[in-house]
Design a protein around this motif. Sequence first.
Motif, short mmCIF file in Angstrom:
data_model
loop_
_atom_site.label_atom_id
_atom_site.label_comp_id
_atom_site.label_asym_id
_atom_site.label_seq_id
_atom_site.Cartn_x
_atom_site.Cartn_y
_atom_site.Cartn_z
N ILE B 34 -13.86 43.42 3.28
CA ILE B 34 -14.23 42.13 2.71
C ILE B 34 -15.31 41.51 3.59
N ILE B 35 -16.39 41.08 2.96
CA ILE B 35 -17.49 40.46 3.70
C ILE B 35 -17.37 38.94 3.55
N GLU B 49 -26.15 48.66 12.37
CA GLU B 49 -26.45 49.67 13.39
C GLU B 49 -25.22 50.47 13.78
N ALA B 50 -24.04 49.84 13.71
CA ALA B 50 -22.83 50.54 14.14
C ALA B 50 -22.36 51.56 13.11
N SER B 73 -13.92 51.25 10.69
CA SER B 73 -13.87 49.95 11.36
C SER B 73 -14.89 49.80 12.49
N GLU B 74 -15.88 50.70 12.61
CA GLU B 74 -16.93 50.49 13.61
C GLU B 74 -17.66 49.17 13.33
N CYS B 75 -17.84 48.83 12.04
CA CYS B 75 -18.58 47.60 11.67
C CYS B 75 -17.78 46.36 12.05
N SER B 76 -16.49 46.35 11.70
CA SER B 76 -15.72 45.14 11.99
C SER B 76 -15.53 44.97 13.49
N ASN B 77 -15.46 46.10 14.22
CA ASN B 77 -15.36 46.01 15.68
C ASN B 77 -16.68 45.52 16.29
N ALA B 78 -17.81 45.87 15.65
CA ALA B 78 -19.11 45.50 16.21
C ALA B 78 -19.47 44.05 15.91
N CYS B 79 -18.92 43.48 14.84
CA CYS B 79 -19.32 42.13 14.42
C CYS B 79 -18.74 41.09 15.38
N ILE B 84 -16.85 41.00 8.75
CA ILE B 84 -16.32 42.10 7.93
C ILE B 84 -14.89 42.38 8.38
N GLN B 85 -14.00 42.35 7.42
CA GLN B 85 -12.59 42.66 7.72
C GLN B 85 -12.10 43.68 6.71
N PHE B 86 -11.27 44.60 7.17
CA PHE B 86 -10.68 45.55 6.24
C PHE B 86 -9.39 44.97 5.70
#
Lengths: 500, 262
Positions: B34-35, B49-50, B73-79, B84-86
Amino acid sequence: MTISLPSFHNGEPISLASVPLLSIREFREEIIAAAGAGATLTALFGTPAESGRVRLFSVLGDPVAGGLAALSAEVDDAYPCLTVECPQAHWFEREIAEQWRIEPQGHPWLKPIRFQAPYRPPGRTWARLPGVTDFFAVRGPEVHEVAVGPVHAGIIEPGHFRFQCHGERVFHLEISLGYQHRGIEPALVGGPGKRTIHMIETLSGDTSIGHATAYCEAMEGLGGVAVPARAQALRAVALELERLANHTGDLAALAGDVGYLPTAAYCGRIRGDFLNLTAAICGSRFGRGMVRPGGVLFDVDPRLAADLTRRLDNALKDLEDAGRLMWDAPSVQARFQDTGAITAETCAALGLVGPAARACGVERDIRQDFPSGFFRFAQIPISRWSTGDVFARAWVRWLEIQRSGVFVREQLASLPHGAIQTPVGAPRPDHLVVVLTEGWRGAIAHVAITDPNGRFARYKVIDPSFRNWIGLAIAMREQQISDFPLCNKSFNLSYCGHDL
Amino acid sequence: MPSLFFTRLRQGQRTLPFPDAGPDLPERFRGLPIIDQSLCPSGCDACVEACPTDAIASDDSLAIDLGRCLFCSECSNACPQGAIQFSRQYQLAASRRADLVLKTGQSLQLAHRLADDLHRILGRSLKLRQVSAGGCNGCEADINVLNTVVFDLGRFGIQFVASPRHADGLLVTGPVTRNMSLALEKTYAAVPHPKIVIAVGACAIAGGPFREHPEVLNGAGAILAVDLFIPGCPPHPITILDGLLRLIGKIASPAAAHGEAP
């Protein structure tokens, strides 16, 4: 050994300059002598040399002392093969021939193993249409050939099997793979990058924890960091859960193949219970995202540990029941025993690994022979059997399930305190590191070689299936062709882990 | 024989009540991302980039291509802001490739039922031939598990069959390696008309972690027309089952609502 080679440990990086560069004659003599003295040929592969030649690297393992040794030699387009004197080298040399267009002269079985494009230009050595090769053929009255695959009857990966039969009896089975080739090794060169760990986790997707742990230990060795004990313990728990799930699934498949449906149905379900334990830790049934360089991404708090232990105990209790049914059924035992037997001598000569080797009575387990990570502190006894048949391969899995179950329960009850991650430095330039882990199919070997900038000049992955496919072919000799599915399940090898 | 009987009693009834009741998913399950655009700092491309598979675009607002997503979850960890949440939404299957590109504030248009004429033929009895074309055995394993007592796929009239000649369609996994493309084409040709194609997993939809390797074709869509896309790496078995049941109309998909988070 004629020359004393410097010894190093699993996961310990050594400078590239310290790897002896021998003449091909010395290189061969060293390997043949060491293998004759009981060493395992852990790796044998080519890398591009500056001279335009190819530098062959070999890693030898001494399972008694727990030490590793590396040696190398440069070759042009051909060299006298090792396979005739050191059969363990047979599949490695076929790979070298295919990847580097080098002919190991005198190799008795020189054919492509993946039908891949060579790494060294120009052009190709063999026709590239997969499965198109000169299969070994038997001729004579009443001899017939059976071809199976690449698309098989079940939900299973593709591969081609060619049987030479006399009636129901199999004289010979030849296995031709490569359909799963995704070009992983060339894509790893120049890394590590953001996609590296994801390729590692999916190079054999049912062994994500085993391969990710090997990769991460390589990165940690090259980066010169020690991983917190808690992270190491959680990796070991995840590795043993992976073993529990897959071994249980294999018992289900074996029971199913002899038509013993109660154990097939129960174990098929219990396998999922183990996968769900991994998912409870990291959200993924296959452990994706669990292991990362520097540690693990997910912790287990006391509440989760208690929940996992309760569910583990329930699954093991159900499994005990489901397994007993099969072990006590004479009809099952009659099919398992004396089917697809391999001798300990053949097993050792071919360099088979994992439960398939331990089922031949060969005492070989990375967790004991070359321990790394948490297995340096907590040991799991080796499970063995001696008959080398389908029964032995099933029974060794059963024994390993018991021991992994005890191990996971113990570790969950006494997880070390502390962090689960530590930062990892950049990989040291011009180094080589060898990491071995005992995946559920057997020894996983990763060899990373860095360039002057600390990037991967070569990243070699050796899945246990790479060594064990020949075991299945040998096990089928003089068997009924109707026993092929059973023999196949008793090995349950990875196609993608082989094809890369 | 008595032990068989007692074991049967002890092992009990284990089939999930799905779809009448929701599945029991692990707490850390990563479902539909979810964005929250309001949390997304302008000029920051950390998630883009992640992402290992270039699944995220940030042209005017963030968009995630679920077909490429590994749910890693590389994106949610990078934000830095948690934009961004799963979520725990396990329903992810779509009928069109374009529906898998999820923009801010847009809910996912889930797969619709087969067209009436196909549904009349396949809706109550769907036989599928599975083809792994470079799959890592993750998707294959979690498709196989649908045949266990837990999911009991047969009760929905869906069955995996050995021969393409007995099948109504193909279920493809893997990025479609060049070495498997001919075998896949031949298997498809052997399936009688009318036939459907289902792509399961990030590899079969878009190449997954092997996207753009010269050895792969970036998914089944390169050589076959795909009727159902089931994202994930691998998708949870319940996600696969949900997609199959939507295809044959045993779960109804509402039209996607725009402007609100699902």
